[in-house]
Scaffold this motif. Structure first.
Motif, short mmCIF file in Angstrom:
data_model
loop_
_atom_site.label_atom_id
_atom_site.label_comp_id
_atom_site.label_asym_id
_atom_site.label_seq_id
_atom_site.Cartn_x
_atom_site.Cartn_y
_atom_site.Cartn_z
N UNK A 198 23.69 45.58 46.07
CA UNK A 198 24.80 46.18 45.32
C UNK A 198 26.11 45.46 45.61
N UNK A 199 26.29 44.99 46.85
CA UNK A 199 27.47 44.21 47.17
C UNK A 199 27.47 42.90 46.40
N UNK A 200 26.28 42.28 46.25
CA UNK A 200 26.17 41.05 45.46
C UNK A 200 26.57 41.30 44.01
N UNK A 201 26.19 42.45 43.46
CA UNK A 201 26.58 42.79 42.10
C UNK A 201 28.10 42.93 42.02
N UNK A 202 28.68 43.61 42.99
CA UNK A 202 30.14 43.78 43.03
C UNK A 202 30.83 42.43 43.14
N UNK A 203 30.35 41.58 44.03
CA UNK A 203 30.95 40.25 44.20
C UNK A 203 30.87 39.46 42.90
N UNK A 204 29.72 39.52 42.23
CA UNK A 204 29.54 38.80 40.98
C UNK A 204 30.51 39.33 39.92
N UNK A 205 30.65 40.63 39.88
CA UNK A 205 31.53 41.27 38.89
C UNK A 205 33.00 40.94 39.13
N UNK A 206 33.37 40.68 40.38
CA UNK A 206 34.78 40.44 40.73
C UNK A 206 35.17 38.97 40.63
N UNK A 207 34.29 38.12 40.15
CA UNK A 207 34.63 36.69 40.01
C UNK A 207 35.69 36.48 38.97
N UNK A 263 24.22 33.44 30.48
CA UNK A 263 24.06 33.21 31.92
C UNK A 263 24.54 34.43 32.70
N UNK A 264 25.64 35.04 32.26
CA UNK A 264 26.16 36.25 32.93
C UNK A 264 25.13 37.37 32.83
N UNK A 265 24.59 37.58 31.65
CA UNK A 265 23.60 38.65 31.45
C UNK A 265 22.36 38.38 32.29
N UNK A 266 21.91 37.15 32.30
CA UNK A 266 20.72 36.79 33.08
C UNK A 266 20.96 37.01 34.57
N UNK A 267 22.09 36.58 35.06
CA UNK A 267 22.42 36.75 36.47
C UNK A 267 22.55 38.23 36.82
N UNK A 268 23.21 38.98 35.96
CA UNK A 268 23.37 40.41 36.21
C UNK A 268 22.02 41.12 36.21
N UNK A 269 21.14 40.76 35.28
CA UNK A 269 19.80 41.35 35.25
C UNK A 269 19.03 41.06 36.54
#
Length: 71
Positions: free
Chosen positions: A62-71, A5-11
């Motif tokens: 890119x902010x969404x990627x950062x927010x996702x990464x900081x969970x 799920x993480x990989x799918x969301x990140x992609x």
């Protein structure tokens, strides 16, 4: 969250950031054609407006990627 799920969301997030970059590139090429071929300036201005809008969209992605990464 599972690794799949993480990989799918990140992609998906990366895809969402890549789309406006492609539109920026296409509009930059359009401006180049306008300038090289003495086409109406309004076409260049419209392309610049699209570039600005897509830069903002890319920044949000890119902010969404950062927010996702900081969970």
């Amino acid at each position: 969250m599972s690794e799949d799920k993480v990989v799918s969301t990140l992609n998906k997030l990366v895809h969402d950031a890549r789309a406006p970059l492609n539109r920026i590139s296409m509009n930059a090429e359009l401006i180049k054609l306008v300038l090289e071929n003495d086409m109406p300036k309004d076409k260049a201005v419209a392309a610049l407006d699209k570039i600005i809008s897509n830069c903002q969209q890319c920044s949000e992605s890119l902010q969404n990627i950062t927010d996702f990464n900081n969970r």
